[in-house]
Scaffold this active site. Sequence first.
Site, PDB file in Angstrom:
ATOM      1  N   HIS A   1      44.034  46.082  44.927  1.00  0.00           N
ATOM      2  CA  HIS A   1      43.378  46.241  43.629  1.00  0.00           C
ATOM      3  C   HIS A   1      44.303  45.762  42.522  1.00  0.00           C
ATOM      4  O   HIS A   1      45.502  46.044  42.544  1.00  0.00           O
ATOM      5  CB  HIS A   1      43.010  47.711  43.402  1.00  0.00           C
ATOM      6  CG  HIS A   1      42.316  47.975  42.111  1.00  0.00           C
ATOM      7  ND1 HIS A   1      42.868  48.726  41.098  1.00  0.00           N
ATOM      8  CD2 HIS A   1      41.097  47.584  41.658  1.00  0.00           C
ATOM      9  CE1 HIS A   1      42.024  48.792  40.088  1.00  0.00           C
ATOM     10  NE2 HIS A   1      40.946  48.108  40.393  1.00  0.00           N
ATOM     11  N   SER A   2      43.754  44.976  41.608  1.00  0.00           N
ATOM     12  CA  SER A   2      44.450  44.582  40.390  1.00  0.00           C
ATOM     13  C   SER A   2      45.770  43.853  40.710  1.00  0.00           C
ATOM     14  O   SER A   2      45.772  42.899  41.485  1.00  0.00           O
ATOM     15  CB  SER A   2      44.684  45.828  39.520  1.00  0.00           C
ATOM     16  OG  SER A   2      45.139  45.478  38.243  1.00  0.00           O
TER      17      SER A   2
END
Length: 625
Positions: A289-290
């Site tokens: 994520h991210s």
Amino acid sequence: MEPLVTVERVCVRGGLYEVDLAQAECHPVYWNQADKIPVMRGQWFIDGTWQPLEEEESNLIEQEHLSCFRGQQIEESFDTEVSKSIDGKDAVHSFKLTRNHVDWHNMDEVYIYSDATTSKIARTVTQKLGFSKASSSGTRLHRGYVEEASLEDKPSQTTHIVFVVHGIGQKMDQGRIIKNTAMMREAARKIEERHFSNHATHVEFLPVEWRSKLTLDGDTVDSITPDKVRGLRDMLNSSAMDIMYYTSPLYRDELVKGLQQELNRLYSLFCSRNPDFEEKGGKVSIVSHSLGCVITYDIMTGWNPVRFYEQLMQREDELPDEGWMSYEERHLLDELYITKRRLREIEERLNGLKSSSMTQIPALKFKVENFFCMGSPLAVFLALRGIRPGNTGSQDHILPREICNRLLNIFHPTDPVAYRLEPLILKHYSNISPVQIHWYNTSNPLPYEHMKPCFLHPCKESTSVSENEGISTLPSPVTSPVLSRRHYGESITNIGKASILGAASIGKGLGGMLFSRFGRSSTAQPSETPKDSMEDEKKPVASPPTTTVATQTLPHSSSGFLDSALELDHRIDFELREGLVESRYWSAVTSHTAYWSSLDVALFLLTFMHKHEHDDNAKPDLDPI
């Protein structure tokens, strides 16, 4: 002295936790948890609810029961209904507790009574009215649970593990990745029961918490932070500062090694507790994520900014100086080029000898089957590193298949941090819509490999549309879906737009920027699917004159779809569908953290993790998802 007896810990919940029987505590195996999880042994259970008694009282009752009935055999099946009324005078044994007392009428008929004053009065009154003691105020107890455990209760063997890697902000909210992974695991279990109950593959999700173990600059940044608006500054230091750490040549290596060591530690620990995993061909996928997507990518590919800088300097040295030089300067420069070329040849020979005598250890102890990016800025980092579109539609252009079998980029259309990867492989894919992720409750959806690429802007090359008309009629490639969307909640969108316009007319500031960013695709919706609009709103809608332009196709396309010769080998960008009544202004704030509990994301992940089962079958087209 009594010999010390070591009691082996018991694995529970599919091997994610283990119970220390001596301490009566439960601990997670693969991550750290500050809060202790108390474990209570259930021996005596309340009839009807089958809730266990408090362990202290249960132990006292058990000791008394064994002293009276040791050697007798208890019935195997429990009667869940309260037996016939038994008068309290028929009790063969009684036992006094602190606030209760227990009567044994026989080995199976055991009742507990409260010794509170109100209970005693009620018991006396009901007995004078002719009711028995047991039926009036007693609660029947059962020794053992209503259902006996069996070997079939054990969960199936894990055949696919998924490492879940967090992005920024973990320092601000420690343990958040553990909670997010738990939400993703719970969503996956629901999807498995619904769609994959008959499949042999069992997927397990493990959180990878790499931030808390890093030292970085210590408290230097905190010490130079002003006290004004301290709460906001501390939040930025605990979240956005991770991006600056990663772009710093001083701390980047610590972040990379922190995640790399944690991934290898978790894999080694899992294999040690599941020795058959590798032998039976277990697979490993990563969900990042991210910023975690960028760090994971750099670990897999071995990208290093120092080597990148050296390559740039080498190119600059090879470029000739076009300025005027004397004969002596030119002669010395030629000798310098020859010397540098000779030095590079010696370095290459030396590196070759080192590599032949020493086997290079891979960064990860496992091969990644699927690399799922969620809300990923990876495309921006690659673009800033000089990655440009190529001429082939292979994933190898940005991530070789020998390192990772499949790269998949998941994003919400309003996620401000997410970017597309496909245009970095083939440039014209900037005008190709990302694949729409199926809703989890869609019946008989079209398999993803059968979905043909179609254009976002078929009229992109046309010059007959003015600039203002183009803005008002063409949807944004980032905020608009490809497929026709029904106009649920359009009135809410218009109300939100009106408020933004009002703010813009007064302040001409933030409201205007928000409307120009998110408002254009809302105004474009009527021109996308006028037919669906008529069906949903139950009234005729006149098609705008520009809709004829929207049906045109590019020269190298037919029927609005891309030529097969210009397609990617596999699609990479997958877009979540927006909600039926969803404000894009609010979604821009919340969408970056909305992936964890999404059932649509869970179905998408499991679809590709179970895909190898269908690839091994004789009929690979029979994909249920």
